[in-house]
Design a protein around this motif. Sequence first.
Motif, short mmCIF file in Angstrom:
data_model
loop_
_atom_site.label_atom_id
_atom_site.label_comp_id
_atom_site.label_asym_id
_atom_site.label_seq_id
_atom_site.Cartn_x
_atom_site.Cartn_y
_atom_site.Cartn_z
N GLY A 1 39.22 26.11 52.68
CA GLY A 1 40.56 25.70 52.27
C GLY A 1 41.32 26.78 51.54
O GLY A 1 42.49 26.60 51.19
N PHE A 2 40.68 27.92 51.30
CA PHE A 2 41.32 29.03 50.60
C PHE A 2 41.59 30.15 51.60
O PHE A 2 40.72 30.56 52.36
CB PHE A 2 40.42 29.52 49.47
N GLU A 3 42.81 30.66 51.55
CA GLU A 3 43.21 31.69 52.52
C GLU A 3 43.31 33.07 51.88
O GLU A 3 43.06 34.07 52.53
CB GLU A 3 44.55 31.31 53.14
N TYR A 4 43.72 33.11 50.63
CA TYR A 4 43.95 34.40 49.97
C TYR A 4 42.83 34.66 48.96
O TYR A 4 42.47 33.77 48.18
CB TYR A 4 45.30 34.41 49.26
N TRP A 5 42.31 35.90 48.99
CA TRP A 5 41.18 36.25 48.14
C TRP A 5 41.44 37.57 47.45
O TRP A 5 42.05 38.48 48.01
CB TRP A 5 39.91 36.39 48.99
N GLY A 6 40.93 37.69 46.23
CA GLY A 6 40.96 38.96 45.55
C GLY A 6 39.80 39.83 45.99
O GLY A 6 38.98 39.42 46.82
N GLN A 7 39.70 41.01 45.40
CA GLN A 7 38.65 41.95 45.79
C GLN A 7 37.37 41.72 45.01
O GLN A 7 36.32 42.25 45.35
CB GLN A 7 39.14 43.39 45.57
N GLY A 8 37.46 40.91 43.95
CA GLY A 8 36.27 40.57 43.18
C GLY A 8 36.08 41.45 41.96
O GLY A 8 36.54 42.59 41.91
N THR A 9 35.38 40.89 40.98
CA THR A 9 35.01 41.64 39.78
C THR A 9 33.55 41.33 39.46
O THR A 9 33.12 40.17 39.52
CB THR A 9 35.93 41.30 38.59
N GLN A 10 32.78 42.35 39.15
CA GLN A 10 31.33 42.21 38.94
C GLN A 10 31.03 41.71 37.53
O GLN A 10 31.52 42.27 36.55
CB GLN A 10 30.64 43.55 39.16
N VAL A 11 30.21 40.69 37.47
CA VAL A 11 29.66 40.20 36.20
C VAL A 11 28.15 40.36 36.26
O VAL A 11 27.51 39.85 37.19
CB VAL A 11 30.04 38.72 35.96
N THR A 12 27.60 41.06 35.30
CA THR A 12 26.16 41.27 35.24
C THR A 12 25.66 40.79 33.88
O THR A 12 26.16 41.24 32.84
CB THR A 12 25.81 42.75 35.42
N VAL A 13 24.69 39.89 33.91
CA VAL A 13 24.13 39.32 32.69
C VAL A 13 22.70 39.81 32.56
O VAL A 13 21.86 39.52 33.41
CB VAL A 13 24.18 37.79 32.70
#
Length: 126
Positions: free
Chosen positions: A112-124
Amino acid sequence: QVQLLESGGGLVQTGGSLRLSCAASGLPFTNYAMGWFRQAPGKERTWVASITWSGRNTDYADSVKGRFTISRDNAKNTLYLHLDSLKPEDTAVYYCAAPGKEYTYSFYREDGFEYWGQGTQVTVSS
């Protein structure tokens, strides 16, 4: 042209917090529901949280309920995800997403989602 730009990821210890931001442009942000997804290494992308266009209603995946908070500032065309009590299993690339139509609440459905960002890394780290 719709652009979604995430920021705020990083390396944090177990139990720590982060705030992710998603700056939106090219669409009437006030009229769009938004969502956050994440993809852990070697796994499929999964839904994290969604928010309606007004911000009045939110939904969360069970794995993050009570720890993560989705919010938005329509005056700034920005979506947020506040991550608290982080665990190593929260390590992933986090994406914000918007549906293809105004006033459409896709909830958890990735298709249902058409537009996406490039992402951001989260490391725990443990």
